[in-house]
Enzyme design. Structure first.
Site, PDB file in Angstrom:
ATOM      1  N   GLN A 101      21.840   8.032   9.275  1.00  0.00           N
ATOM      2  CA  GLN A 101      21.763   8.493   7.885  1.00  0.00           C
ATOM      3  C   GLN A 101      21.234   7.366   7.013  1.00  0.00           C
ATOM      4  O   GLN A 101      20.959   7.546   5.836  1.00  0.00           O
ATOM      5  CB  GLN A 101      23.141   8.905   7.371  1.00  0.00           C
ATOM      6  N   HIS A 119      17.765  10.777   6.842  1.00  0.00           N
ATOM      7  CA  HIS A 119      17.626  10.692   5.388  1.00  0.00           C
ATOM      8  C   HIS A 119      16.397   9.902   4.976  1.00  0.00           C
ATOM      9  O   HIS A 119      16.309   9.430   3.845  1.00  0.00           O
ATOM     10  CB  HIS A 119      18.883  10.065   4.762  1.00  0.00           C
ATOM     11  N   CYS A 150      -0.333   7.594  -7.374  1.00  0.00           N
ATOM     12  CA  CYS A 150      -1.118   7.692  -6.145  1.00  0.00           C
ATOM     13  C   CYS A 150      -2.557   7.228  -6.400  1.00  0.00           C
ATOM     14  O   CYS A 150      -3.208   7.722  -7.331  1.00  0.00           O
ATOM     15  CB  CYS A 150      -1.114   9.158  -5.708  1.00  0.00           C
ATOM     16  N   THR A 191      30.448   6.035   9.333  1.00  0.00           N
ATOM     17  CA  THR A 191      30.126   7.077   8.356  1.00  0.00           C
ATOM     18  C   THR A 191      31.407   7.740   7.877  1.00  0.00           C
ATOM     19  O   THR A 191      32.318   8.004   8.648  1.00  0.00           O
ATOM     20  CB  THR A 191      29.152   8.119   8.920  1.00  0.00           C
TER      21      THR A 191
HETATM   22  P1  NAD Z   1      25.738  18.034  -0.127  1.00  0.00           P
HETATM   23  O1  NAD Z   1      26.468  18.466  -1.364  1.00  0.00           O
HETATM   24  O2  NAD Z   1      26.389  18.238   1.181  1.00  0.00           O
HETATM   25  O3  NAD Z   1      25.365  16.475  -0.235  1.00  0.00           O
HETATM   26  C1  NAD Z   1      25.787  15.868  -1.322  1.00  0.00           C
HETATM   27  C2  NAD Z   1      26.772  14.895  -0.775  1.00  0.00           C
HETATM   28  O4  NAD Z   1      26.421  13.682  -1.353  1.00  0.00           O
HETATM   29  C3  NAD Z   1      28.185  15.283  -1.153  1.00  0.00           C
HETATM   30  O5  NAD Z   1      28.802  15.874  -0.033  1.00  0.00           O
HETATM   31  C4  NAD Z   1      28.760  13.907  -1.475  1.00  0.00           C
HETATM   32  O6  NAD Z   1      29.320  13.323  -0.351  1.00  0.00           O
HETATM   33  C5  NAD Z   1      27.539  13.098  -1.825  1.00  0.00           C
HETATM   34  N1  NAD Z   1      27.535  12.993  -3.263  1.00  0.00           N
HETATM   35  C6  NAD Z   1      27.093  13.881  -4.151  1.00  0.00           C
HETATM   36  N2  NAD Z   1      27.327  13.412  -5.390  1.00  0.00           N
HETATM   37  C7  NAD Z   1      27.901  12.196  -5.217  1.00  0.00           C
HETATM   38  C8  NAD Z   1      28.398  11.217  -6.090  1.00  0.00           C
HETATM   39  N3  NAD Z   1      28.366  11.381  -7.391  1.00  0.00           N
HETATM   40  N4  NAD Z   1      28.911  10.095  -5.575  1.00  0.00           N
HETATM   41  C9  NAD Z   1      28.932   9.912  -4.235  1.00  0.00           C
HETATM   42  N5  NAD Z   1      28.517  10.807  -3.361  1.00  0.00           N
HETATM   43  C10 NAD Z   1      28.010  11.928  -3.871  1.00  0.00           C
HETATM   44  O7  NAD Z   1      24.337  18.702  -0.078  1.00  0.00           O
HETATM   45  P2  NAD Z   1      23.173  18.383  -1.093  1.00  0.00           P
HETATM   46  O8  NAD Z   1      23.607  17.470  -2.225  1.00  0.00           O
HETATM   47  O9  NAD Z   1      22.547  19.701  -1.477  1.00  0.00           O
HETATM   48  O10 NAD Z   1      22.181  17.556  -0.182  1.00  0.00           O
HETATM   49  C11 NAD Z   1      21.356  18.334   0.699  1.00  0.00           C
HETATM   50  C12 NAD Z   1      21.110  17.481   1.873  1.00  0.00           C
HETATM   51  O11 NAD Z   1      20.600  16.183   1.515  1.00  0.00           O
HETATM   52  C13 NAD Z   1      22.406  17.280   2.591  1.00  0.00           C
HETATM   53  O12 NAD Z   1      22.187  17.932   3.826  1.00  0.00           O
HETATM   54  C14 NAD Z   1      22.571  15.800   2.767  1.00  0.00           C
HETATM   55  O13 NAD Z   1      22.659  15.440   4.130  1.00  0.00           O
HETATM   56  C15 NAD Z   1      21.307  15.188   2.235  1.00  0.00           C
HETATM   57  N6  NAD Z   1      21.696  14.117   1.359  1.00  0.00           N
HETATM   58  C16 NAD Z   1      21.008  12.972   1.359  1.00  0.00           C
HETATM   59  C17 NAD Z   1      21.395  11.991   0.494  1.00  0.00           C
HETATM   60  C18 NAD Z   1      20.659  10.685   0.415  1.00  0.00           C
HETATM   61  O14 NAD Z   1      20.889   9.926  -0.530  1.00  0.00           O
HETATM   62  N7  NAD Z   1      19.812  10.382   1.360  1.00  0.00           N
HETATM   63  C19 NAD Z   1      22.462  12.152  -0.340  1.00  0.00           C
HETATM   64  C20 NAD Z   1      23.158  13.344  -0.248  1.00  0.00           C
HETATM   65  C21 NAD Z   1      22.756  14.353   0.576  1.00  0.00           C
HETATM   66  N1  APR Z   2      32.363  -1.165  10.295  1.00  0.00           N
HETATM   67  C1  APR Z   2      32.578   0.163  10.511  1.00  0.00           C
HETATM   68  N2  APR Z   2      32.684   1.072   9.513  1.00  0.00           N
HETATM   69  C2  APR Z   2      32.559   0.613   8.260  1.00  0.00           C
HETATM   70  C3  APR Z   2      32.329  -0.744   7.948  1.00  0.00           C
HETATM   71  C4  APR Z   2      32.231  -1.658   9.049  1.00  0.00           C
HETATM   72  N3  APR Z   2      32.022  -2.970   8.870  1.00  0.00           N
HETATM   73  N4  APR Z   2      32.267  -0.882   6.597  1.00  0.00           N
HETATM   74  C5  APR Z   2      32.437   0.359   6.083  1.00  0.00           C
HETATM   75  N5  APR Z   2      32.634   1.255   7.074  1.00  0.00           N
HETATM   76  C6  APR Z   2      32.818   2.701   6.962  1.00  0.00           C
HETATM   77  C7  APR Z   2      33.671   3.150   5.796  1.00  0.00           C
HETATM   78  O1  APR Z   2      35.029   3.212   6.226  1.00  0.00           O
HETATM   79  C8  APR Z   2      33.109   4.544   5.529  1.00  0.00           C
HETATM   80  O2  APR Z   2      33.737   5.504   6.355  1.00  0.00           O
HETATM   81  O3  APR Z   2      31.543   3.213   6.709  1.00  0.00           O
HETATM   82  C9  APR Z   2      31.650   4.426   5.964  1.00  0.00           C
HETATM   83  C10 APR Z   2      30.698   4.358   4.795  1.00  0.00           C
HETATM   84  O4  APR Z   2      30.700   5.662   4.228  1.00  0.00           O
HETATM   85  P1  APR Z   2      29.663   5.976   3.062  1.00  0.00           P
HETATM   86  O5  APR Z   2      29.622   4.836   2.138  1.00  0.00           O
HETATM   87  O6  APR Z   2      30.016   7.371   2.586  1.00  0.00           O
HETATM   88  O7  APR Z   2      28.261   6.010   3.808  1.00  0.00           O
HETATM   89  P2  APR Z   2      27.681   7.230   4.635  1.00  0.00           P
HETATM   90  O8  APR Z   2      28.772   7.900   5.408  1.00  0.00           O
HETATM   91  O9  APR Z   2      26.523   6.686   5.390  1.00  0.00           O
HETATM   92  O10 APR Z   2      27.117   8.229   3.501  1.00  0.00           O
HETATM   93  C11 APR Z   2      26.402   9.387   4.004  1.00  0.00           C
HETATM   94  O11 APR Z   2      25.700   9.987   1.776  1.00  0.00           O
HETATM   95  O12 APR Z   2      24.992   9.264  -0.273  1.00  0.00           O
HETATM   96  C12 APR Z   2      24.592   9.803   0.927  1.00  0.00           C
HETATM   97  O13 APR Z   2      22.501   9.573   1.938  1.00  0.00           O
HETATM   98  C13 APR Z   2      23.652   8.861   1.623  1.00  0.00           C
HETATM   99  O14 APR Z   2      23.332   8.553   3.950  1.00  0.00           O
HETATM  100  C14 APR Z   2      24.321   8.529   2.919  1.00  0.00           C
HETATM  101  C15 APR Z   2      25.252   9.683   3.082  1.00  0.00           C
HETATM  102 ZN    ZN Z   3      -1.664  11.818  -4.307  1.00  0.00          ZN
END
Ligand code: NAD
Ligand code: APR
Ligand code: ZN
Length: 252
Positions: A101, A119, A150, A191
């Site tokens: 991710q 992502h 662009c 995660t």
């Molecule tokens: P979604 O609601 O499942 O994804 C949003 C997720 O982002 C929430 O579940 C939450 O965990 C997180 N989120 C939203 N607002 C947040 C906030 N204010 N603070 C922290 N976390 C927050 O589905 P969506 O938003 O419609 O997204 C569609 C797809 O895009 C999902 O399948 C997801 O995997 C992806 N996505 C990517 C990113 C990114 O930054 N690359 C972030 C969110 C979702």
């Molecule tokens: N070792 C193992 N796990 C760790 C460590 C570490 N050193 N440090 C933090 N963690 C764990 C935390 O306990 C938490 O469960 O990593 C996780 C981080 O979670 P998030 O900050 O939510 O990151 P992630 O799960 O990647 O978020 C998913 O949400 O905002 C979107 O696109 C964004 O890809 C991201 C997605």
């Molecule tokens: Zn273009």
């Protein structure tokens, strides 16, 4: 050293097919802030303002500069032992898929080959009008009211990452699901498992018969479904796990 469940080591030592899902936690020890941990990115910046299409169209130069800042961050850090352990594991397993991710490019820099970027990737950009890649366009130069555009068609340049509300790249998602169906062992690393569809992958693998283990500082939202929960730092647990598997493979 870490005491692993013998079943996890035995299965990994014998496995033909393994899949791994990583989140921001695997890059934490490289110094890349996670999203939801204390001090994480979403504490300092609100995704509503930066990580969605509406915010981008409202303030394209602001979002371009924020991603230029994050690009600089990830260029200044190094992969950590957790990333390198997964490169080692990939070399031992015939059919290995690393699903991430993360958009920080650290798995590729560590040497992982089979990386599925759910992502996107921070180091890539594209034009929202003609879709041409624009990785070399300097997003940092985006000044107030003068967003980077662009060179071919003048459209706005955006980072190649999936924002809130956007769908994930279809091909990457299909490859991830296929890996879940084949996996004999599935590792979920660093995660919080709150964002779908990524968070659903470990459960998909379990449903298809895989042995699923979570490696995390604290239990994620899906920890109860795991066959094994290894609490601790990915940068410490993964190298120890891979060493134990290498030993079991050599002994076998
Ligand atoms: P979604 O609601 O499942 O994804 C949003 C997720 O982002 C929430 O579940 C939450 O965990 C997180 N989120 C939203 N607002 C947040 C906030 N204010 N603070 C922290 N976390 C927050 O589905 P969506 O938003 O419609 O997204 C569609 C797809 O895009 C999902 O399948 C997801 O995997 C992806 N996505 C990517 C990113 C990114 O930054 N690359 C972030 C969110 C979702
Ligand atoms: N070792 C193992 N796990 C760790 C460590 C570490 N050193 N440090 C933090 N963690 C764990 C935390 O306990 C938490 O469960 O990593 C996780 C981080 O979670 P998030 O900050 O939510 O990151 P992630 O799960 O990647 O978020 C998913 O949400 O905002 C979107 O696109 C964004 O890809 C991201 C997605
Ligand atoms: Zn273009």
């Amino acid at each position: 050293t870490f005491a692993f469940p013998p079943e996890l080591i035995e299965r990994l030592a014998r496995a033909r097919s393994v899949a791994v899902l990583t989140g921001a936690g695997i890059s934490a020890e490289s110094g890349v802030p996670t999203f939801r941990d204390p001090g994480g990115l979403w504490e300092r910046f609100r995704p509503e303002e930066l990580a969605n299409v509406q915010a981008f169209l409202r303030n394209p130069d602001l979002v371009q500069r924020w991603y230029a800042y994050r690009r600089r961050l990830v260029r200044e850090v190094e992969p950590n032992p957790g990333h390198y352990a997964l490169v080692e594991l990939e070399r031992m397993v015939p059919d290995f898929t690393l699903i991430t991710q993360n958009v920080d490019n650290l798995h590729r820099r560590a040497g992982s080959q089979r990386v599925v970027e759910l992502h996107g990737n921070l180091l890539r950009s594209y034009c929202i009008d003609c879709g041409r890649p624009a990785d070399e366009v300097d997003l940092e130069a985006a000044a107030e009211g003068k967003p980077a555009r662009c060179p071919t068609c003048g459209g706005l340049i955006r980072p190649d990452v999936v924002w809130f509300g956007e769908m994930l790249p279809e091909e990457a998602l299909a490859e991830a699901y296929a890996a879940c169906e084949r996996a004999e062992v599935f590792l979920s690393v660093g995660t919080s498992a709150v964002v779908y569809p990524a968070a659903g992958l470990p459960l998909e693998a379990k449903r298809a018969g895989a042995y699923v283990a979570e490696i995390n500082l604290q239990p994620s939202a899906i920890a109860d479904e795991m066959d094994a929960l290894l609490l601790g730092k990915a940068g410490e647990i993964l190298p120890a796990l891979v060493a134990a598997v290498r030993q079991a493979r050599n002994a076998g």
